[in-house]
Write a protein that holds these residues in place. Structure first.
Motif, short mmCIF file in Angstrom:
data_model
loop_
_atom_site.label_atom_id
_atom_site.label_comp_id
_atom_site.label_asym_id
_atom_site.label_seq_id
_atom_site.Cartn_x
_atom_site.Cartn_y
_atom_site.Cartn_z
N GLN A 114 13.53 -13.12 -7.29
CA GLN A 114 13.04 -13.90 -6.15
C GLN A 114 11.51 -13.98 -6.27
O GLN A 114 10.93 -13.47 -7.20
N LYS A 115 10.90 -14.65 -5.28
CA LYS A 115 9.44 -14.74 -5.28
C LYS A 115 8.84 -13.39 -4.85
O LYS A 115 9.02 -12.95 -3.72
N PHE A 116 8.13 -12.77 -5.77
CA PHE A 116 7.58 -11.43 -5.51
C PHE A 116 6.67 -11.43 -4.29
O PHE A 116 6.69 -10.49 -3.49
N ASN A 117 5.89 -12.49 -4.15
CA ASN A 117 4.93 -12.48 -3.04
C ASN A 117 5.56 -12.84 -1.70
O ASN A 117 4.85 -13.07 -0.72
N SER A 118 6.88 -12.87 -1.64
CA SER A 118 7.59 -12.99 -0.37
C SER A 118 7.97 -11.62 0.19
O SER A 118 8.56 -11.54 1.27
N TYR A 119 7.69 -10.58 -0.55
CA TYR A 119 8.16 -9.24 -0.20
C TYR A 119 7.00 -8.25 -0.08
O TYR A 119 6.10 -8.23 -0.91
N ALA A 120 7.08 -7.41 0.95
CA ALA A 120 6.26 -6.21 0.96
C ALA A 120 6.92 -5.19 0.04
O ALA A 120 8.14 -5.21 -0.16
N ILE B 171 2.62 -1.56 0.75
CA ILE B 171 1.60 -2.60 0.62
C ILE B 171 2.17 -3.91 1.13
O ILE B 171 3.33 -4.25 0.90
N TRP B 172 1.34 -4.65 1.85
CA TRP B 172 1.74 -5.95 2.37
C TRP B 172 2.08 -6.93 1.23
O TRP B 172 1.66 -6.74 0.09
N TRP B 173 2.76 -8.01 1.60
CA TRP B 173 3.18 -9.02 0.62
C TRP B 173 2.00 -9.58 -0.18
O TRP B 173 2.15 -9.90 -1.37
N ASN B 174 0.84 -9.65 0.45
CA ASN B 174 -0.32 -10.24 -0.21
C ASN B 174 -1.34 -9.20 -0.65
O ASN B 174 -2.45 -9.54 -1.06
N GLY B 175 -0.98 -7.93 -0.54
CA GLY B 175 -1.91 -6.87 -0.90
C GLY B 175 -3.01 -6.66 0.12
O GLY B 175 -3.94 -5.90 -0.13
N GLY B 176 -2.90 -7.29 1.27
CA GLY B 176 -3.97 -7.25 2.26
C GLY B 176 -4.17 -5.90 2.91
O GLY B 176 -5.24 -5.63 3.45
N SER B 177 -3.15 -5.07 2.90
CA SER B 177 -3.27 -3.76 3.52
C SER B 177 -2.30 -2.79 2.86
O SER B 177 -1.24 -3.19 2.37
N THR B 178 -2.70 -1.53 2.85
CA THR B 178 -1.84 -0.47 2.36
C THR B 178 -1.77 0.64 3.41
O THR B 178 -2.64 0.75 4.28
N PHE C 263 10.24 -8.10 5.35
CA PHE C 263 9.19 -8.05 6.37
C PHE C 263 7.85 -8.09 5.65
O PHE C 263 7.57 -7.22 4.84
N PRO C 264 7.01 -9.08 5.93
CA PRO C 264 5.80 -9.27 5.12
C PRO C 264 4.84 -8.09 5.11
O PRO C 264 4.08 -7.90 4.15
N GLU C 265 4.84 -7.30 6.17
CA GLU C 265 3.95 -6.15 6.22
C GLU C 265 4.66 -4.85 5.87
O GLU C 265 4.06 -3.78 5.86
N GLY C 266 5.93 -4.92 5.60
CA GLY C 266 6.68 -3.74 5.22
C GLY C 266 6.85 -2.78 6.38
O GLY C 266 6.67 -3.12 7.54
N SER C 267 7.19 -1.56 6.04
CA SER C 267 7.51 -0.57 7.06
C SER C 267 7.55 0.81 6.41
O SER C 267 7.67 0.93 5.20
N ARG C 268 7.50 1.83 7.23
CA ARG C 268 7.70 3.20 6.75
C ARG C 268 9.17 3.59 6.78
O ARG C 268 9.54 4.68 6.35
N ARG C 269 9.99 2.71 7.32
CA ARG C 269 11.41 3.01 7.50
C ARG C 269 12.24 2.52 6.32
O ARG C 269 12.19 1.35 5.96
N GLU C 270 13.08 3.40 5.80
CA GLU C 270 13.95 3.04 4.68
C GLU C 270 14.86 1.87 5.00
O GLU C 270 15.10 1.02 4.15
#
Length: 124
Positions: free
Chosen positions: A27-33, A51-58, A101-108
């Motif tokens: 799939q498109k890598f930059n669609s995923y955190a 890390i966010w989908w765009n690397g904007g935050s960790t 989720f574009p910003e990801g999560s700490r939850r599995e």
């Protein structure tokens, strides 16, 4: 279909550095955190860093904050976990995971796809 493949694990000594890689396909890598989790023998899997989908935050788990860095290269469809000042308690199987989720999560449970894991062993 998303596929993740970790590499770079191994046996190192305390104080050493190591970099894990996670190749992404399907799939498109930059669609995923992206995130890294780890599981030590007899323990539950724990969040390491994301890390966010765009690397904007960790963001990081407390146990690794200041020692580990999550990176991504969207042109190479690859995420990385740079580990420094390794300790024996960092010994675990390390997994990368991808979340819609574009910003990801700490939850599995908010990660849709997982790699097979790579073993990191830190000797004292």
């Amino acid at each position: 279909q998303v596929q993740l493949s970790e590499s770079g694990g191994g046996l190192v000594q305390a104080g050493d550095s190591l970099r894990l890689s996670c190749g992404f396909s399907g799939q498109k890598f930059n669609s995923y955190a992206m995130a890294w989790f780890r599981q030590a023998p007899g323990k539950e899997r724990e969040f390491v860093g994301g890390i966010w989908w765009n690397g904007g935050s960790t963001y990081y788990g407390q146990a690794v904050k200041g020692r580990f860095t999550v990176l991504r290269d969207n042109a190479k469809n690859t995420a990385y976990l740079q580990m420094t000042s390794l300790k024996p308690e960092d010994t675990a199987v390390y997994y990368c995971a991808a979340s819609k989720f574009p910003e990801g999560s700490r939850r599995e449970d908010e990660y849709d796809h997982w790699g097979q894991g790579t073993q990191v062993t830190v000797s004292s």
